[in-house]
Design a protein around this motif. Structure first.
Motif, PDB file in Angstrom:
ATOM      1  N   GLN A  58       6.724   4.655   0.885  1.00 19.73           N
ATOM      2  CA  GLN A  58       6.265   3.409   1.952  1.00 19.73           C
ATOM      3  C   GLN A  58       5.010   2.814   1.480  1.00 19.73           C
ATOM      4  N   SER A  59       4.068   3.317   0.737  1.00 22.50           N
ATOM      5  CA  SER A  59       2.646   2.855   0.524  1.00 22.50           C
ATOM      6  C   SER A  59       2.005   3.665  -0.673  1.00 22.50           C
ATOM      7  N   ALA A  60       0.845   2.853  -1.331  1.00 17.85           N
ATOM      8  CA  ALA A  60       0.049   3.419  -2.124  1.00 17.85           C
ATOM      9  C   ALA A  60      -1.294   3.508  -1.721  1.00 17.85           C
ATOM     10  N   LEU A  94      -7.625  -3.864   2.259  1.00 18.42           N
ATOM     11  CA  LEU A  94      -8.734  -2.869   2.422  1.00 18.42           C
ATOM     12  C   LEU A  94      -8.610  -1.895   3.563  1.00 18.42           C
ATOM     13  N   SER A  95      -8.736  -0.609   3.266  1.00 16.29           N
ATOM     14  CA  SER A  95      -8.599   0.372   4.448  1.00 16.29           C
ATOM     15  C   SER A  95      -9.742   1.358   4.661  1.00 16.29           C
ATOM     16  N   GLY A  96     -10.798   0.940   3.923  1.00 20.48           N
ATOM     17  CA  GLY A  96     -11.871   1.712   3.827  1.00 20.48           C
ATOM     18  C   GLY A  96     -12.820   1.355   2.520  1.00 20.48           C
ATOM     19  N   ASN A  97     -14.004   1.881   2.580  1.00 23.87           N
ATOM     20  CA  ASN A  97     -14.998   1.618   1.545  1.00 23.87           C
ATOM     21  C   ASN A  97     -14.256   1.845  -0.128  1.00 23.87           C
ATOM     22  N   ASN A  98     -14.096   0.784  -0.687  1.00 22.19           N
ATOM     23  CA  ASN A  98     -13.456   0.757  -1.963  1.00 22.19           C
ATOM     24  C   ASN A  98     -12.052   1.435  -1.937  1.00 22.19           C
ATOM     25  N   ILE A  99     -11.143   1.355  -0.972  1.00 24.22           N
ATOM     26  CA  ILE A  99      -9.988   1.815  -0.778  1.00 24.22           C
ATOM     27  C   ILE A  99      -9.039   0.857  -0.162  1.00 24.22           C
ATOM     28  N   ALA A 100      -8.111   0.345  -1.268  1.00 23.41           N
ATOM     29  CA  ALA A 100      -6.784  -0.608  -0.593  1.00 23.41           C
ATOM     30  C   ALA A 100      -5.553   0.323  -0.514  1.00 23.41           C
ATOM     31  N   ARG A 101      -4.513  -0.233   0.509  1.00 17.95           N
ATOM     32  CA  ARG A 101      -3.521   0.187   0.621  1.00 17.95           C
ATOM     33  C   ARG A 101      -2.513  -0.684   0.692  1.00 17.95           C
ATOM     34  N   ILE A 102      -1.631  -0.584  -0.230  1.00 19.57           N
ATOM     35  CA  ILE A 102      -0.519  -1.730  -0.619  1.00 19.57           C
ATOM     36  C   ILE A 102       0.993  -1.050   0.071  1.00 19.57           C
ATOM     37  N   ILE A 116      -4.907   6.047  -8.476  1.00 14.11           N
ATOM     38  CA  ILE A 116      -4.074   6.182  -7.343  1.00 14.11           C
ATOM     39  C   ILE A 116      -4.232   7.546  -6.634  1.00 14.11           C
ATOM     40  N   GLU A 117      -4.706   7.410  -5.196  1.00 11.69           N
ATOM     41  CA  GLU A 117      -4.951   8.700  -4.750  1.00 11.69           C
ATOM     42  C   GLU A 117      -3.702   9.213  -3.732  1.00 11.69           C
ATOM     43  N   LYS A 118      -2.843   8.124  -3.217  1.00  9.47           N
ATOM     44  CA  LYS A 118      -1.578   8.501  -2.538  1.00  9.47           C
ATOM     45  C   LYS A 118      -0.510   7.593  -2.973  1.00  9.47           C
ATOM     46  N   LEU A 119       0.663   8.269  -3.089  1.00 11.09           N
ATOM     47  CA  LEU A 119       1.802   7.418  -3.402  1.00 11.09           C
ATOM     48  C   LEU A 119       2.969   7.973  -2.792  1.00 11.09           C
ATOM     49  N   ASP A 120       3.777   7.158  -2.307  1.00  7.89           N
ATOM     50  CA  ASP A 120       5.175   7.450  -1.707  1.00  7.89           C
ATOM     51  C   ASP A 120       6.091   6.022  -1.900  1.00  7.89           C
ATOM     52  N   ASP A 167       3.767  -3.661  -0.197  1.00  5.86           N
ATOM     53  CA  ASP A 167       4.682  -4.879  -0.548  1.00  5.86           C
ATOM     54  C   ASP A 167       5.249  -4.976  -1.766  1.00  5.86           C
ATOM     55  N   HIS A 168       5.623  -5.871  -2.291  1.00  4.46           N
ATOM     56  CA  HIS A 168       6.332  -5.887  -3.516  1.00  4.46           C
ATOM     57  C   HIS A 168       5.514  -5.337  -4.975  1.00  4.46           C
ATOM     58  N   ARG A 169       4.100  -5.423  -4.720  1.00  2.69           N
ATOM     59  CA  ARG A 169       3.073  -4.654  -5.644  1.00  2.69           C
ATOM     60  C   ARG A 169       3.515  -3.083  -5.775  1.00  2.69           C
ATOM     61  N   LEU A 170       3.849  -2.467  -4.762  1.00  2.00           N
ATOM     62  CA  LEU A 170       3.941  -1.245  -4.522  1.00  2.00           C
ATOM     63  C   LEU A 170       5.573  -0.727  -5.231  1.00  2.00           C
ATOM     64  N   GLN A 171       6.471  -1.942  -5.112  1.00  2.00           N
ATOM     65  CA  GLN A 171       7.550  -1.602  -5.762  1.00  2.00           C
ATOM     66  C   GLN A 171       7.355  -1.694  -7.339  1.00  2.00           C
ATOM     67  N   HIS A 172       6.576  -2.619  -7.784  1.00  2.00           N
ATOM     68  CA  HIS A 172       6.112  -2.768  -9.145  1.00  2.00           C
ATOM     69  C   HIS A 172       5.538  -1.514  -9.814  1.00  2.00           C
ATOM     70  N   ILE A 173       4.593  -0.975  -8.894  1.00  2.00           N
ATOM     71  CA  ILE A 173       3.760   0.296  -9.441  1.00  2.00           C
ATOM     72  C   ILE A 173       4.891   1.412  -9.727  1.00  2.00           C
ATOM     73  N   LEU A 174       5.956   1.551  -8.673  1.00  2.00           N
ATOM     74  CA  LEU A 174       6.900   2.737  -8.698  1.00  2.00           C
ATOM     75  C   LEU A 174       8.031   2.186  -9.837  1.00  2.00           C
ATOM     76  N   SER A 175       8.396   1.446  -9.910  1.00  2.00           N
ATOM     77  CA  SER A 175       9.518   0.807 -10.906  1.00  2.00           C
ATOM     78  C   SER A 175       9.291   0.450 -12.202  1.00  2.00           C
ATOM     79  N   VAL A 176       8.136  -0.358 -12.293  1.00  2.00           N
ATOM     80  CA  VAL A 176       7.869  -0.886 -13.764  1.00  2.00           C
ATOM     81  C   VAL A 176       6.906   0.011 -14.311  1.00  2.00           C
ATOM     82  N   HIS A 177       5.652   0.487 -13.583  1.00  2.00           N
ATOM     83  CA  HIS A 177       4.677   1.331 -14.032  1.00  2.00           C
ATOM     84  C   HIS A 177       4.950   2.746 -14.043  1.00  2.00           C
TER      85      HIS A 177
END
Length: 237
Positions: free
Chosen positions: A59-61, A11-19, A53-57, A21-31
């Motif tokens: 390094q992070s989502a 959590l990085s804010g109210n109802n905001i999550a920043r990831i 998803i509000e930001k994605l690169d 790790d491996h979950r980011l790679q799954h979002i990028l490569s699988v989803h």
């Protein structure tokens, strides 16, 4: 990954999550997700909902989420399992989590090799990794309780009698006359031995405190095969 499992540390804010790790790679490569896409999310040991998803690169989502749905109910099942070899343990941990088992006790027995207890899978992080994979597969958020017991006799004599109160105590053991019950409508404490099964002394100790022995037919199954078969039989879908 059928569910993006979030942790309080994300959590990085109210109802905001920043990831990142491996979950980011799954979002990028699988989803192959993009900014603005919706994904199913859940908070560990909490509710399930949706995220945008509000930001994605690379390094992070950054995901804005809303949680409003309870996770699937757990089965009223406690498994007492003789510690299997590490490769099999990984698969079993994921299986019992995916199938909604409430508690798992990993115990020692005569046929458990001492070296099995040295595996890093049994560390807090090692267990969490496998349980997380199971939750992501099942679209669940509730971690099962995992306990380690390295001494068979003290566990069975001093602790197990109180654990089996208000549950049906069952040992899955080939070669006995009685089949395991089907479609239980009550909590169950299920004991499963190592490859080769519990030795007679161990079966006797379990029977002394009230366990019933049951078989699954004439075929001898690997532990990793027997576990899901037993769960499905005891608690039919």
């Amino acid at each position: 990954m059928n569910l993006l499992l979030l942790f309080p540390s994300d959590l990085s804010g109210n109802n905001i999550a920043r990831i990142s790790d491996h979950r980011l790679q799954h979002i990028l490569s699988v989803h192959r997700a993009n900014v603005g896409d919706s994904i199913r999310v859940g908070m560990v040991n909490g509710l399930i909902g949706s995220g945008s998803i509000e930001k994605l690169d690379e390094q992070s989502a950054e995901i804005h989420f809303k949680l409003d749905t309870p996770p699937p109910p757990k089965k009223p099942l406690r498994i007492i399992l003789a510690l299997p070899r590490p490769k099999m343990l990984k698969r079993i941990l994921q299986t019992i989590t995916t199938m909604g088992v409430e508690e798992l006790y990993l115990i020692n027995s005569y046929r458990v090799e001492k070296s099995f207890w040295q595996t890093p899978i049994l560390s807090e992080l090692g267990l969490l990794e496998q349980l997380t994979l199971g939750l992501e597969q099942a679209r669940d958020t509730q971690l099962p309780k995992i306990e380690l017991r390295k001494r068979f006799k003290p566990f069975v004599e001093d602790e197990l009698p109180s654990l089996i109160e208000h549950s049906y105590p069952l040992v899955a053991h080939p070669g006995v006359a009685t089949p395991i019950p089907h479609a239980l409508n009550k909590p169950c404490t299920l004991a499963v031995g190592p490859e080769g099964g519990f030795i007679p002394y161990e079966i006797a100790k379990l029977e002394e405190i009230g366990f019933h022995c049951g078989h699954m037919g004439a075929n001898i199954l690997r532990v990793e095969t027997a576990i899901p078969a037993l769960i499905a039989s005891l608690y039919s879908w």
